[in-house]
Design a protein around this motif. Structure first.
Motif, PDB file in Angstrom:
ATOM      1  N   TRP A 139      -3.992  -2.468   9.253  1.00  0.00           N
ATOM      2  CA  TRP A 139      -2.646  -1.987   9.006  1.00  0.00           C
ATOM      3  C   TRP A 139      -1.962  -2.854   7.966  1.00  0.00           C
ATOM      4  O   TRP A 139      -2.557  -3.776   7.408  1.00  0.00           O
ATOM      5  CB  TRP A 139      -1.848  -1.956  10.315  1.00  0.00           C
ATOM      6  N   ALA A 194      -1.976   1.687   5.774  1.00  0.00           N
ATOM      7  CA  ALA A 194      -3.221   1.714   6.552  1.00  0.00           C
ATOM      8  C   ALA A 194      -4.341   1.437   5.577  1.00  0.00           C
ATOM      9  O   ALA A 194      -4.522   2.155   4.594  1.00  0.00           O
ATOM     10  CB  ALA A 194      -3.414   3.062   7.240  1.00  0.00           C
ATOM     11  N   SER A 240       0.479   2.120  18.631  1.00  0.00           N
ATOM     12  CA  SER A 240      -0.287   1.857  17.419  1.00  0.00           C
ATOM     13  C   SER A 240      -1.778   1.911  17.672  1.00  0.00           C
ATOM     14  O   SER A 240      -2.568   1.945  16.738  1.00  0.00           O
ATOM     15  CB  SER A 240       0.083   0.481  16.851  1.00  0.00           C
TER      16      SER A 240
END
Length: 419
Positions: free
Chosen positions: A338, A172, A20
């Protein structure tokens, strides 16, 4: 350090956490209610593993100066939206060289041109790009129009003159704001719909609150769904297109790091949001191999890092270091680049526990930023269906104009309007 890798996760979760941190914005957002042609459903929240979030418009990364000549997902002329309370990135700066969002879609909601029908384009356009502008990895056809997807199997029926519930999820967090529009289907290409038609069918919000909705999972297959109202912040008037249309600001703040957090010398960046320095810091801060070109790095990768995406010591779960947010969160700890929300980021007391539920998700340790299981939320609103609307088959278009990036997300859902 800002935070460390999760201590309580297994190998698979640790690998996921490290992945990530890749320097790209690989997720986005999508319509979840009504069920969309693009695949979104309320139960999924911000889960985009089948490409539900990959329907949007953005400029081509090619060329020496990224986006400079693009007419896609950038506003023409000067920004119209400058008030700090409506901004979502770099909120204190509205002019000069450090105003890095001045051409972003949210700075004049609804004005930035998009590609296609108003239902989004797979991968953001014809060119595959490394900021989530990918389609084939999800089994999609690059640049396919969302209106050309099959109609949804679920029937959504709304009566003219009623108030209906809609929702979307943010995977996002690029800030900005969003709106809902209706266009009656017709003959021809893309079911007869177009962005111009959707703009003529711009819908008004009901009331002055949104709802944050999430499902906590715990124990042996147990879950609990929570809905908590929050104030809705809106923009309208001369700032928006169509003129006078109402848009809602994204209620969840992203992270905001400083030049010091990036290990940049003070004389290179003294801004509270280091992304304001991305246009001016020396090339050496991009490293030896910036993607595409320096212009791309300055407009994309650098800006992403300043929002806590793979910044030095950044939190793998995307949660914001204490106090380093773009604006005040609407609920404790609800701030992230996120879709993640770990309540461990915020102080808890008996009153908050009663209002928000018993427990953060498993793995959230208060104050530690070491969560491995996060809450993913839907942003729920109520909209007014005009009483004058004629009966028939429509597409509902959700449009999200970003502020952090030159990107506009759009999804469509099939709706039957009755009289």
């Amino acid at each position: 350090r800002l935070c460390a890798l999760p201590r309580t996760t297994g190998l698979a979760m640790r690998l996921l956490a490290m992945l990530s941190c890749a320097p790209l914005l690989s997720g986005h957002g999508h319509l979840t209610l009504p069920p969309s042609r693009n695949g979104g459903r309320l139960a999924m929240a911000a889960d985009c593993m089948k490409g539900e979030c990959m329907w949007f418009s953005q400029p081509d990364a090619g060329g020496a100066t990224y986006g400079a000549d693009s007419k896609v997902a950038q506003i023409p002329g000067e920004p119209r939206l400058n008030s700090p309370e409506l901004r979502t990135f770099n909120v204190e700066v509205d002019s000069g060289p450090h105003d890095y969002t001045r051409r972003s879609p949210w700075r004049a909601p609804g004005l930035a041109p998009v590609i296609g029908s108003g239902c989004g384009r797979a991968g953001g356009g014809a060119v595959r790009q490394g900021d989530g502008g990918t389609a084939h990895e999800f089994g999609l056809i690059q640049d396919m129009d969302g209106a050309d997807l099959p109609p949804t199997r679920e029937r959504t029926i709304w009566k003219a003159g009623t108030v209906q519930e809609v929702a979307w999820a943010n995977n996002a967090n690029h800030g900005g704001g969003y709106a809902y529009r209706l266009c009656k289907k017709g003959a021809g290409k893309h079911d007869g719909v177009s962005e111009a038609c959707f703009q003529r069918g711009h819908l008004t919000y009901a009331g002055n609150e949104s709802t944050i909705m999430w499902t906590s999972r715990f124990g042996a297959n147990q879950s609990k769904t929570m809905r908590v109202p929050i104030p809705r912040v809106t923009a309208s008037g001369d700032m928006t297109t169509p003129k006078g249309s109402t848009w809602a600001r994204v209620p969840i703040p992203a992270c905001r790091l400083t030049g010091a957090d990036m290990n940049w010398p003070t004389d290179q960046c003294y801004q509270s949001d280091c992304a304001g320095c991305c246009a001016t810091v020396p090339d050496k801060f991009a490293g030896p191999n910036p993607r595409y070109n320096m212009s791309w790095w300055r407009a994309q990768d650098c800006v992403a890092r300043c929002a806590n995406n793979s910044a030095p010591g950044s939190c793998p779960d995307g949660s914001c270091p204490d106090g380093k947010v773009q604006f005040a969160p609407p609920l404790p700890g609800l701030a992230s680049l996120w879709s993640s929300w770990c309540w461990g980021d915020a102080p808890r007391d008996a009153a908050e526990s009663k209002r928000l539920g018993d427990s953060p998700t498993q793995g959230c340790t208060p104050g530690s930023h070491d969560a491995n299981m996060m809450i993913k939320v839907n942003i729920v609103d109520k909209i007014i269906i005009p009483a004058t609307l004629s009966a028939g088959e429509y597409l509902l278009s959700w449009r999200w104009d970003a502020e952090q990036t030159y990107q506009v997300w759009q999804n469509c859902a099939d709706v039957t309007i009755t009289s």
